[in-house]
Design a protein around this motif. Sequence first.
Motif, PDB file in Angstrom:
ATOM      1  N   TYR A 198     -48.934 -34.945  48.656  1.00 51.33           N
ATOM      2  CA  TYR A 198     -49.517 -35.272  49.921  1.00 51.33           C
ATOM      3  C   TYR A 198     -48.488 -35.360  50.888  1.00 51.33           C
ATOM      4  O   TYR A 198     -47.279 -35.568  50.490  1.00 51.33           O
ATOM      5  N   ARG A 229     -53.632 -33.363  51.959  1.00 53.68           N
ATOM      6  CA  ARG A 229     -53.661 -33.034  50.403  1.00 53.68           C
ATOM      7  C   ARG A 229     -53.100 -31.552  50.098  1.00 53.68           C
ATOM      8  O   ARG A 229     -53.529 -30.914  51.156  1.00 53.68           O
ATOM      9  N   SER A 272     -47.869 -37.498  54.282  1.00 57.95           N
ATOM     10  CA  SER A 272     -48.253 -38.541  55.084  1.00 57.95           C
ATOM     11  C   SER A 272     -47.821 -38.805  56.389  1.00 57.95           C
ATOM     12  O   SER A 272     -46.894 -37.831  56.857  1.00 57.95           O
TER      13      SER A 272
END
Length: 187
Positions: free
Chosen positions: A76, A62, A78
Amino acid sequence: KLVHNIYYREIQRINLFKQQEDAFVQQLLLHSKPYQIPPGDIVFKTFDVAEEVSFIMIGLVRICVNDGIRNAVIGYASEGGYFGDFEFYKKCNRLADYQAVHSCNVLTVSNEVLDSAIFENVDAGIVFGKGLKKRYELFLYITRLPSKKAEHDLYLKPSMWVDGSLKLNADGAGLESISTKKTTRPF
């Protein structure tokens, strides 16, 4: 060829490594350091000294900024993505808080190694630099300062998500989202 065999999994999981020249990727991988980050741990805090860029093999991180009143999630990073590049691009301290949402496996590459790889692999360095510039401009777009506000007050644009490759679904940004995540989030 040997580096590709040894680091096959890393190359397949990290989008940047699949898209760049072999010599550039090999230099980064040979000098990378693996880390595991437990869920909830803060990886970096705003104003920490920025010494590396992190590539996410597994997990979700985050990205939050503080607008003087609250911490706001701006996106975010990922699996397959990376973070810490805004600070590398600007050669500054951390501009955001980075927190592991899930357990993460990351590879970190020091700023010195990145600088060296960019210098030694000019074409790949130019491509990487353009990507960094675009990602940083999107970061600024999300956290831009309106002209009537004081410099220390961040203005957070609503409905922004950043996925691992930093494709953004932003009002007026002219970019399309390739993320399967929900693309609106009120702040």
